[in-house]
Design a protein around this motif. Structure first.
Motif, short mmCIF file in Angstrom:
data_model
loop_
_atom_site.label_atom_id
_atom_site.label_comp_id
_atom_site.label_asym_id
_atom_site.label_seq_id
_atom_site.Cartn_x
_atom_site.Cartn_y
_atom_site.Cartn_z
N GLU A 230 0.82 -1.22 0.00
CA GLU A 230 0.00 0.00 0.00
C GLU A 230 0.85 1.27 0.00
OE1 GLU A 230 -3.25 0.17 -0.60
OE2 GLU A 230 -2.97 -1.97 -0.91
N ARG A 231 2.14 1.16 0.30
CA ARG A 231 3.01 2.33 0.25
C ARG A 231 3.21 2.84 -1.18
NH1 ARG A 231 7.96 0.82 4.44
NH2 ARG A 231 6.66 0.26 6.25
N TYR A 232 2.96 1.94 -2.13
CA TYR A 232 3.15 2.29 -3.54
C TYR A 232 1.81 2.55 -4.23
CZ TYR A 232 7.71 0.34 -2.41
OH TYR A 232 8.92 0.09 -1.83
N TRP A 233 0.86 3.12 -3.48
CA TRP A 233 -0.47 3.38 -4.00
C TRP A 233 -0.47 4.31 -5.21
CZ3 TRP A 233 -1.76 8.49 -4.15
CH2 TRP A 233 -1.01 9.35 -3.33
N TYR A 234 0.53 5.19 -5.26
CA TYR A 234 0.56 6.18 -6.35
C TYR A 234 0.84 5.55 -7.72
CZ TYR A 234 5.32 5.88 -4.47
OH TYR A 234 6.52 5.42 -3.97
N PHE A 235 1.19 4.26 -7.75
CA PHE A 235 1.36 3.56 -9.03
C PHE A 235 0.05 2.99 -9.55
CE2 PHE A 235 5.78 3.58 -7.62
CZ PHE A 235 6.46 3.84 -8.80
N GLY A 236 -1.03 3.18 -8.76
CA GLY A 236 -2.34 2.70 -9.19
C GLY A 236 -2.37 1.19 -9.36
N GLY A 237 -2.85 0.73 -10.51
CA GLY A 237 -2.96 -0.70 -10.77
C GLY A 237 -1.63 -1.41 -10.91
N LEU A 238 -0.55 -0.64 -11.03
CA LEU A 238 0.79 -1.24 -11.18
C LEU A 238 1.52 -1.36 -9.84
CD1 LEU A 238 1.99 0.67 -14.38
CD2 LEU A 238 1.07 -1.65 -14.25
N LYS A 239 0.86 -1.00 -8.72
CA LYS A 239 1.56 -0.99 -7.43
C LYS A 239 2.05 -2.37 -7.03
CE LYS A 239 -2.57 -1.51 -4.53
NZ LYS A 239 -3.44 -0.85 -3.54
N LYS A 240 1.29 -3.43 -7.41
CA LYS A 240 1.71 -4.78 -7.01
C LYS A 240 3.01 -5.18 -7.71
CE LYS A 240 -1.48 -6.93 -10.32
NZ LYS A 240 -2.67 -7.81 -10.43
N TYR A 241 3.27 -4.62 -8.88
CA TYR A 241 4.53 -4.89 -9.58
C TYR A 241 5.64 -3.98 -9.05
CZ TYR A 241 1.30 -7.25 -12.72
OH TYR A 241 0.32 -8.06 -13.23
N ALA A 242 5.30 -2.72 -8.78
CA ALA A 242 6.27 -1.78 -8.24
C ALA A 242 6.78 -2.24 -6.87
CB ALA A 242 5.65 -0.39 -8.13
N THR A 243 5.91 -2.90 -6.10
CA THR A 243 6.27 -3.37 -4.77
C THR A 243 7.53 -4.21 -4.80
OG1 THR A 243 3.97 -3.37 -4.02
CG2 THR A 243 5.50 -4.79 -2.82
N TYR A 244 7.60 -5.16 -5.71
CA TYR A 244 8.75 -6.07 -5.76
C TYR A 244 9.96 -5.42 -6.42
CZ TYR A 244 5.24 -9.39 -4.30
OH TYR A 244 4.25 -10.02 -3.60
N LEU A 245 9.71 -4.51 -7.39
CA LEU A 245 10.82 -3.80 -8.03
C LEU A 245 11.61 -2.98 -7.02
CD1 LEU A 245 9.20 -2.53 -11.37
CD2 LEU A 245 11.15 -4.07 -11.16
N PHE A 246 10.90 -2.30 -6.11
CA PHE A 246 11.57 -1.42 -5.15
C PHE A 246 11.95 -2.16 -3.86
CE2 PHE A 246 9.09 1.53 -7.82
CZ PHE A 246 10.12 2.34 -8.26
N SER A 247 11.08 -3.05 -3.39
CA SER A 247 11.36 -3.76 -2.13
C SER A 247 12.55 -4.70 -2.27
CB SER A 247 10.13 -4.55 -1.69
OG SER A 247 9.05 -3.70 -1.40
N GLY A 248 12.75 -5.22 -3.48
CA GLY A 248 13.84 -6.17 -3.69
C GLY A 248 15.21 -5.58 -3.48
N LEU A 249 15.30 -4.26 -3.44
CA LEU A 249 16.59 -3.58 -3.25
C LEU A 249 16.87 -3.28 -1.78
CD1 LEU A 249 16.19 -1.02 -6.18
CD2 LEU A 249 17.64 -3.07 -6.18
N LYS A 250 15.92 -3.60 -0.90
CA LYS A 250 16.04 -3.21 0.51
C LYS A 250 16.55 -4.35 1.38
CE LYS A 250 12.41 0.28 0.14
NZ LYS A 250 11.11 0.76 0.62
N SER A 251 17.47 -4.02 2.27
CA SER A 251 18.03 -5.03 3.19
C SER A 251 17.12 -5.27 4.39
CB SER A 251 19.41 -4.58 3.67
OG SER A 251 19.30 -3.34 4.35
N SER A 252 16.09 -4.41 4.55
CA SER A 252 15.21 -4.54 5.72
C SER A 252 14.26 -5.74 5.60
CB SER A 252 14.38 -3.26 5.90
OG SER A 252 13.62 -2.99 4.72
N LEU A 253 14.15 -6.33 4.41
CA LEU A 253 13.31 -7.52 4.27
C LEU A 253 13.99 -8.71 4.94
CD1 LEU A 253 12.03 -7.40 0.55
CD2 LEU A 253 11.18 -6.19 2.57
N THR A 254 13.19 -9.69 5.33
CA THR A 254 13.73 -10.89 5.99
C THR A 254 14.25 -11.85 4.93
OG1 THR A 254 12.01 -10.61 7.68
CG2 THR A 254 13.23 -12.68 7.69
N TRP A 255 15.51 -11.69 4.57
CA TRP A 255 16.11 -12.51 3.52
C TRP A 255 16.61 -13.85 4.05
CZ3 TRP A 255 15.15 -11.03 -1.21
CH2 TRP A 255 14.95 -9.67 -1.49
#
Length: 425
Positions: A230-255
């Motif tokens: 939901e943080r990527y709401w401004y991408f509209g219908g594409l937010k579910k794809y933007a989520t992984y494009l941007f989140s995949g670069l973050k070390s804060s995820l539980t890798w």
């Protein structure tokens, strides 16, 4: 000549022309959806009205249902959608409806403790509201299925894992049909048994009450990314794809999910697992003297030594999910042995593969699985919690819970939930 003049006007006023095309396209689409929605609701209203015209005995009272409505679900659209697509059908069918709106997190759970006598409960919300209601009900009845009343779900939330499996429907028109089908299932009283997961915290000094879930437990990088969608709401219908494009670069995820698993294999019911279950149910003194029913006597005669077997396994993965049979496609018809399914993803995943698998899951496909375990009970003891500086979270039916050692126990067929008639065939 007039055609060339028209093209010239459009070329000279291309901004206005583009705006006009967009408005006209939107208007045509809106009108089409409006007419289709009206047609669908008219059909379902006629169907519901047939039940309302039926006769009942003079001594009998109309069926009463209590709707637990989460008005904050689906970005505060739930109440409006309930009034528009569900309430008219319930009223036309002649049901006595009481709507109780939840006011805060945990309110639905507390409501179950003070709820009076009703014929059935209907959850109008998403996975979180459903989990709260189920938790409150099972705590109140001490997991005694004989005293549980039928439960319905109207998939009005942002996450509707169970609602979607019972009443499939995507996009705008599909969702309306899904809500109408869910409402008609309550009216027609078509039910099927559903499994529940009992989740208990291990090694906890406080005697905390268990939490109950109907769908799944998730842990790992994909879970963390989904919660940030939901943080990527401004991408509209594409937010579910933007989520992984941007989140995949973050070390804060539980890798890195490291844990020790201890699990027992699935069982259809025997003297061993039934004895354990009954000892938990008959915790109150008067319940110990209750007469045994036919099922209890039947299970006492079945001996399965493997039921007591405990298998230990160390895992390290980026993706761990525990499912009930309610949301495993191969088990929706309930033809197989009741079980929990544990999907273990790869140990490591690079950026491109993370994005690819994330998009795959958004399209309704299964992410890569390195190993699948079937179990009746499973203990998950995370070993990297103390080492990690980050906060680690499970999702239990899409609600956040701090990662701690837990025991998950399958309670097969303990709930009776309303479903479509086609699912009973």
């Amino acid at each position: 000549m007039s055609i060339f003049r028209s093209f010239k006007i459009i070329r000279e006023n291309w901004k206005k022309s583009t705006f006009a095309v967009v408005v006209i396209t939107w208007g045509v689409s809106y009108t089409k959806n409006y007419l289709k929605t009206d047609e669908i609701m008219k059909s379902y209203c006629e169907k519901a009205a047939l039940y309302g015209k039926g006769t009942i005995s003079v001594q009998a009272s109309p069926r009463s249902i209590t709707v637990i409505l989460n008005p904050n679900a689906n970005k505060r659209k739930a109440a409006t959608e309930f009034e528009k697509f569900c309430a008219p059908l319930l009223n036309l069918a002649g049901l006595s409806v009481e709507v109780i709106k939840t006011e805060s997190e945990g309110h639905a759970k507390n409501l179950m403790e003070t709820l009076g006598t009703v014929d059935s409960i209907v959850v109008a919300g998403g996975d979180g509201t459903l989990s709260e209601v189920v938790t409150g009900l099972l705590r109140r009845t001490n997991e005694n299925s004989k005293t549980l009343i039928p439960l319905g779900v109207l998939p009005l939330g942002l996450h509707n894992t169970v609602g979607r499996s019972l009443f499939p429907g995507e996009k705008k028109i599909g969702k309306i049909k899904s809500l109408a089908d869910a409402t008609m299932a309550v009216i027609e009283e078509t039910m099927k048994p559903m499994d529940v997961m009992k989740i208990e915290i291990l090694n906890e000094e406080e005697n905390k009450k268990p939490v109950y879930a109907v769908a799944e437990i998730k842990w790992g990088a994909y879970r963390d990314a989904e919660m940030k969608k939901e943080r990527y709401w401004y991408f509209g219908g594409l937010k579910k794809y933007a989520t992984y494009l941007f989140s995949g670069l973050k070390s804060s995820l539980t890798w890195e999910c490291q844990a020790q698993l201890l699990f027992s294999p699935p069982c259809t019911g025997c003297s061993n697992c039934h004895r354990i279950q009954m000892s938990q149910l008959k915790s109150k003194w008067f319940q110990r003297y209750m007469k045994e029913d036919e099922n209890e006597l039947k299970f006492k005669q079945i001996h399965n030594p493997q039921c007591l077997q405990k298998i230990e396994k160390a895992i390290s993965t980026t993706d761990l999910t525990v499912f009930t049979s309610n949301v495993i496609p191969s088990q929706i018809k309930g033809t197989e042995v009741p079980k929990l399914q544990v999907n273990i993803g790869p140990e490591k995943v690079d950026y491109l593969e993370f994005v690819k698998q994330g998009w795959k899951s958004e399209l309704g496909e299964t992410r890569n699985i390195c190993e699948a375990i079937e179990a009746r009970t499973i203990e998950i003891d995370p070993s990297n919690v103390a080492k990690s500086g980050n906060e680690l979270w499970f999702s239990i039916d899409n609600e956040d819970y701090e990662v701690k050692p837990i025991r998950v126990t399958l309670l097969p067929g303990i709930l009776n939930m309303y479903c479509k008639k086609e699912m009973l065939k």
